[in-house]
Design an enzyme around this catalytic site. Structure first.
Site, PDB file in Angstrom:
ATOM      1  CB  SER A   1      23.762  33.510  29.654  1.00  0.00           C
ATOM      2  OG  SER A   1      24.693  32.546  29.185  1.00  0.00           O
TER       3      SER A   1
ATOM      4  CD  GLU B   1      29.009  31.442  24.847  1.00  0.00           C
ATOM      5  OE1 GLU B   1      28.582  31.154  23.703  1.00  0.00           O
ATOM      6  OE2 GLU B   1      28.292  31.951  25.732  1.00  0.00           O
TER       7      GLU B   1
ATOM      8  CE  LYS C   1      24.282  35.989  27.067  1.00  0.00           C
ATOM      9  NZ  LYS C   1      23.632  36.081  25.808  1.00  0.00           N
TER      10      LYS C   1
ATOM     11  CG  HIS D   1      28.318  35.507  29.422  1.00  0.00           C
ATOM     12  ND1 HIS D   1      27.886  34.846  28.276  1.00  0.00           N
ATOM     13  CD2 HIS D   1      28.221  34.602  30.431  1.00  0.00           C
ATOM     14  CE1 HIS D   1      27.545  33.608  28.586  1.00  0.00           C
ATOM     15  NE2 HIS D   1      27.744  33.430  29.885  1.00  0.00           N
ATOM     16  CG  ASN D   2      27.380  36.026  24.534  1.00  0.00           C
ATOM     17  OD1 ASN D   2      27.094  35.654  25.673  1.00  0.00           O
ATOM     18  ND2 ASN D   2      26.506  36.049  23.564  1.00  0.00           N
TER      19      ASN D   2
END
Length: 510
Positions: A140, A219, A212, A215-216
């Site tokens: 990232s 986001e 991840k 995480h996205n």
């Protein structure tokens, strides 16, 4: 040293895929003392990477172009370490098969750094076992992060990680361990070496890409929350993009300090060179997505871990694509009559919006971390959430001062079930929730959609509610489908069924 002698030198790492991310990862690796054998099907990308290496280093030779997979393997020291920076999907398997044909060995490592679906990573690790080590590292930070220090989420075989660890710790973003502040230096050839690296072993195969993915998802939620705050100020308070930019810049000095707030202020400040109008006003309001937010929402539904703010952010992007419908609806469907007194009290509306964004952000992260926890339990990953928060403090898109507080929360209580149960975050929401509720009320009264804000508050109110209306829901389910229910005055686990609407029929225990 002649060019022939330089080309004959062995390289430390192979890198396949020299798009934006791949080229910048190669340059980052080169800055940290690694020599790279590079390959891409587009030969021009190889030439561009070598030219940039020469321009930045003054001599070149740190990135060596290769014309085939076989040549790439021949350039590398043994055992080989090869990094893939290619799109997710079938192309990953295609490249792996070509490397096997080229002569890759059982002790070699192939590292997938794309946005692969975590289940594909699990499948590949099993599929290629014995042929080579298939290892994954989610990356990232975008273009700048790849070049000067990304956040890295590696997972896979521990033996492979032992070999990769010093490389990843060298190229990762760095933070001051005491303050959690990023240590940044955007100078080619002068990488940051001090501080704590934003790279940590996540767990078994697939765990890194799952983290991840979440995480996205976070986001998506964070970006949508910021956009809803912008929308209220732009359409509800009739503020100019420059004025909103100033507000965001001020917010970035406090608890909302983050990369996303920072870049939002910069986007709003940009003026179009052709029209001299704010560029944001000229950008078509149709948002794209690459799937990771959707994957997160789907996973939350499959696991049964509520993440409504993340899901709402995905829905918001989908709704934005209905541009023609929205244009038509805007002419047919009425909004509320605007209370001018509310608009006139601009400073109070902005303050409540600030506090609402902060509380909503806490809930979005709480949803993401609880989802990771439930996935960790289900798959036996034993994720270290304090470590995950640490590596997100710099290098990644959701990097923020806020993540230091999350790190400290897990240091206080390793078995923390939800961030809302941490004393610090509970205190923050208790302190700011009145304005949070006002911010949503203001948006509603002004006719401004605030789905992410609202979903975050609904999540909070549901989570803090000792008794939810699911008791009625269970009655409904038993009525039409004999799905049974438990009773509060009987031991948990005992199931009951009623012949509803038939007086005198006894309740049966099943």
């Amino acid at each position: 040293m002649s060019q022939t002698e330089a080309a004959a030198e062995k390289c430390d790492i192979g890198l396949i895929g020299l798009g934006v991310m791949g080229k910048n990862l190669a340059l980052n690796l080169a800055d940290n003392g690694y020599r790279i054998a590079a390959f891409d099907l587009d030969h021009q990308k190889i030439e561009d990477a070598m030219a940039q290496d020469k321009a930045e280093s003054g001599k070149g030779g740190r990135i060596v172009g290769c014309s085939s997979y076989t040549e790439l393997l021949s350039r590398l020291t043994v055992p080989h370490m090869i990094v893939l920076s290619i799109p997710a999907g079938d192309i990953v398997d295609d490249v792996c098969h070509k490397l096997v044909d080229a002569g890759i060995k059982a002790d070699d490592i192939i590292v997938d750094t794309g946005n692969s679906l975590w289940t594909d990573t699990v499948r590949r690790e099993k599929q290629y076992r014995g042929q080579f080590f298939f290892f994954s590292t989610a990356v990232s930070g975008g273009e700048v992060g790849a070049r000067f220090g990304p956040s890295l989420m590696p997972s896979g075989d521990p033996y492979a990680w032992a070999r990769i660890e010093p490389v990843w710790e060298a190229i990762a973003a760095k933070v001051d361990p005491a303050t959690g502040k990023a240590i940044e230096r955007f100078e080619p050839g002068n990488p940051v070496k001090e501080g704590e690296p934003c790279a940590a072993y996540i767990g078994p195969s697939g765990a890194g890409h799952y983290v991840k993915m979440v995480h996205n998802g976070i986001e998506y939620a964070d970006m949508q929350l910021i956009c809803e705050a912008y929308h209220l100020m732009r359409a509800g308070l009739d503020m100019s993009p420059a004025e909103i930019s100033d507000v965001f810049a001020e917010w970035n000095k406090g608890v909302l300090e983050s990369y996303l707030i920072e870049i939002s202020a910069e986007v709003l400040r940009e003026v179009d060179s052709d029209t001299n109008a704010p560029l944001v006003d000229l950008i078509l309001d149709k948002a794209g997505q690459k799937g990771t937010g959707l994957w997160t929402a789907v996973s939350s539904l499959e696991i049964g871990s509520p993440a409504p703010t993340i899901a709402q952010a995905v829905y918001a992007r989908s709704l934005s694509t209905l541009k023609e419908d929205r244009v038509l609806a805007s002419k047919l469907l009425q909004g509320p009559a605007i209370d001018q007194a509310l608009v006139a009290d601009r400073d109070a509306v902005i303050q409540s919006l600030h506090d609402g964004l902060y509380c909503s952000k806490i809930c979005a992260y709480a949803q993401g971390f609880q989802l990771m926890q439930m996935a960790s339990d289900e798959h036996g990953w034993q994720l270290d959430f304090g470590s995950i928060a640490k590596i997100w403090r710099a290098g990644c898109i959701i990097r923020a001062a806020f993540l230091q507080s999350i790190t400290e929360a897990y240091q206080r209580q390793e078995d923390l079930h939800n961030l809302l149960l941490d004393s610090f975050f509970a205190e923050q929401i208790n302190k700011y929730q009145a304005n949070w509720r006002k911010s949503i009320a203001n948006a509603t009264l002004l006719g401004i959609p605030c789905g992410a804000f609202s979903s975050a508050l609904a999540y909070y109110d549901s989570y803090r509610c000792e008794t939810l209306p699911a008791n009625l829901l269970q009655g409904q389910r038993d009525y039409f489908g004999a799905h049974t229910f438990e009773r509060v005055d009987k031991p948990r686990g005992k199931k009951f069924h009623v012949e509803w609407g038939r007086p005198g029929r006894p309740m049966r225990q099943l």
